[in-house]
Write a protein that holds these residues in place. Structure first.
Motif, PDB file in Angstrom:
ATOM      1  N   GLU B  55       0.839  -1.211   0.000  1.00  0.00           N
ATOM      2  CA  GLU B  55       0.000   0.000   0.000  1.00  0.00           C
ATOM      3  C   GLU B  55       0.874   1.262   0.000  1.00  0.00           C
ATOM      4  OE1 GLU B  55      -3.025  -0.031  -0.618  1.00  0.00           O
ATOM      5  OE2 GLU B  55      -3.720  -2.027  -0.074  1.00  0.00           O
ATOM      6  N   ILE B 102     -15.227   4.030   4.575  1.00  0.00           N
ATOM      7  CA  ILE B 102     -14.382   3.132   3.797  1.00  0.00           C
ATOM      8  C   ILE B 102     -15.099   2.536   2.602  1.00  0.00           C
ATOM      9  CG2 ILE B 102     -13.189   0.892   3.888  1.00  0.00           C
ATOM     10  CD1 ILE B 102     -11.661   3.215   5.099  1.00  0.00           C
ATOM     11  N   GLY B 103     -16.346   2.178   2.794  1.00  0.00           N
ATOM     12  CA  GLY B 103     -17.067   1.499   1.732  1.00  0.00           C
ATOM     13  C   GLY B 103     -17.476   2.386   0.571  1.00  0.00           C
ATOM     14  N   GLU B 104     -17.209   3.669   0.675  1.00  0.00           N
ATOM     15  CA  GLU B 104     -17.605   4.555  -0.404  1.00  0.00           C
ATOM     16  C   GLU B 104     -16.709   4.331  -1.616  1.00  0.00           C
ATOM     17  OE1 GLU B 104     -17.880   8.639   0.827  1.00  0.00           O
ATOM     18  OE2 GLU B 104     -18.606   8.058   2.801  1.00  0.00           O
ATOM     19  N   ALA B 105     -17.330   4.107  -2.748  1.00  0.00           N
ATOM     20  CA  ALA B 105     -16.553   3.868  -3.963  1.00  0.00           C
ATOM     21  C   ALA B 105     -15.654   5.062  -4.262  1.00  0.00           C
ATOM     22  CB  ALA B 105     -17.500   3.626  -5.125  1.00  0.00           C
ATOM     23  N   THR B 108     -10.353   4.458  -2.640  1.00  0.00           N
ATOM     24  CA  THR B 108      -9.375   3.392  -2.447  1.00  0.00           C
ATOM     25  C   THR B 108      -8.056   3.918  -1.906  1.00  0.00           C
ATOM     26  OG1 THR B 108      -8.683   3.555  -4.740  1.00  0.00           O
ATOM     27  CG2 THR B 108     -10.367   1.937  -4.218  1.00  0.00           C
ATOM     28  N   LEU B 111      -8.500   3.952   1.572  1.00  0.00           N
ATOM     29  CA  LEU B 111      -8.561   2.558   1.988  1.00  0.00           C
ATOM     30  C   LEU B 111      -7.151   2.022   2.217  1.00  0.00           C
ATOM     31  CD1 LEU B 111     -10.772   0.436   2.364  1.00  0.00           C
ATOM     32  CD2 LEU B 111     -10.537  -0.157  -0.031  1.00  0.00           C
ATOM     33  N   GLY B 112      -6.236   2.363   1.332  1.00  0.00           N
ATOM     34  CA  GLY B 112      -4.842   1.942   1.483  1.00  0.00           C
ATOM     35  C   GLY B 112      -4.232   2.487   2.756  1.00  0.00           C
ATOM     36  N   PHE B 114      -5.847   3.472   5.398  1.00  0.00           N
ATOM     37  CA  PHE B 114      -6.529   2.816   6.515  1.00  0.00           C
ATOM     38  C   PHE B 114      -5.903   1.453   6.803  1.00  0.00           C
ATOM     39  CE2 PHE B 114      -9.767   0.027   8.237  1.00  0.00           C
ATOM     40  CZ  PHE B 114     -10.327   0.789   9.253  1.00  0.00           C
ATOM     41  N   LEU B 115      -5.616   0.712   5.738  1.00  0.00           N
ATOM     42  CA  LEU B 115      -5.036  -0.618   5.915  1.00  0.00           C
ATOM     43  C   LEU B 115      -3.651  -0.541   6.546  1.00  0.00           C
ATOM     44  CD1 LEU B 115      -6.173  -2.330   2.596  1.00  0.00           C
ATOM     45  CD2 LEU B 115      -6.763  -3.039   4.922  1.00  0.00           C
TER      46      LEU B 115
END
Lengths: 114, 143
Positions: B55, B102-105, B108, B111-112, B114-115
């Motif tokens: 990521e 997070i789930g919002e398209a 990403t 999201l990276g 966050f991960l």
């Protein structure tokens, strides 16, 4: 590292996308192309089989999220088949378990589309 | 002519530099996994590490110059591993990302980030115009 993508028609209007390999920033465009093509052909009920996927990163998750958003606009759905504990963990910690249907086998994922 | 080795190991430090291109990210994550396997990390911890490094590299590719490179330094110590990922770009702000977003398209990138924060024990991030972006993250060997 590569990803193999196989698309096949299943019951009703549903399609299954079988993925094998690793989904990352390099390979995710190939997955995106396959999903986009299905949606462009107006197939809005999809099962994406991740059973043979060993690895997925945020770009791969983004492709799945993007696909889900598009099919939902047409009343469709995307269900996932996933048994890999590491990948399930990624869906869990990102909260994506709340927006995807995640199943242990293809039959259950197909049944839930109906 | 013998090519220089891709990695140099000295006192538990491994340095790797890859082109900032998508096809090289797998090399980075596998190299870091190999380094981590020298320690007593569990398979799950090594998978976490691989994803966090990947990521970080993806962020570098998305925000760095197209012909740039990404430097990755792994340092093993008694407690675990410290990984530094450095590039010449201006990375995204690594602020906390609310889980409900997070789930919002299209998010990403977040999201990276966050991960990385979720999978590593510590994450320090610096970015400026002159020196580029540096991410220092650590993971301890589980008890």
């Amino acid at each position: 590292m590569d990803i193999k993508v196989n698309v096949r028609e299943s019951e009703g209007d549903a399609y299954v996308v079988d993925l094998t390999g690793e989904i990352d920033v390099y390979t995710s465009p190939k997955v995106k192309d396959a999903i986009t093509e299905l949606i462009d052909r107006e197939h809005y009920n999809l099962v994406i089989n991740l059973e043979k996927v060993r690895y997925i990163d945020s770009t791969g998750l983004g492709v799945l999220i993007g696909g889900l958003k598009r099919v939902r606009e047409h009343g469709g759905s995307v269900n996932l088949v996933c048994t890999n504990p590491q990948i399930k963990k990624i869906f869990d910690i990102t909260g994506l378990v709340k927006i995807f249907g995640i199943f242990d086998d293809e039959q259950s994922a197909m049944k839930a589309l109906a | 002519m013998n090519p220089a080795p891709a990695t140099t190991r000295s006192h538990g430090i491994v340095r790797l530099e890859i082109p900032a291109r998508a096809e090289w990210v797998a090399v980075a994550r596998l190299a870091v996994a190999a380094v981590a396997s020298r320690h007593h990390f569990s398979v799950e911890d090594i998978e976490d590490l691989k994803l966090a490094v990947a990521e970080s590299c993806t962020n570098a590719i998305q925000h760095g110059p197209p012909d740039g490179t990404i430097a990755i330094v792994c340092e093993l110590d008694a407690d675990g591993i410290v990984v530094t990922v450095r590039d010449r770009g201006q990375g995204p702000p690594l602020g906390a990302v609310a889980e409900e977003r997070i789930g919002e398209a299209g998010r990403t990138e977040e999201l990276g980030v966050f991960l990385i924060r979720a999978l590593m024990d510590t994450v320090e991030y610096t970015s400026d115009v002159r020196d580029g972006t540096q991410l220092v993250m650590s993971k301890r060997v589980s008890e």
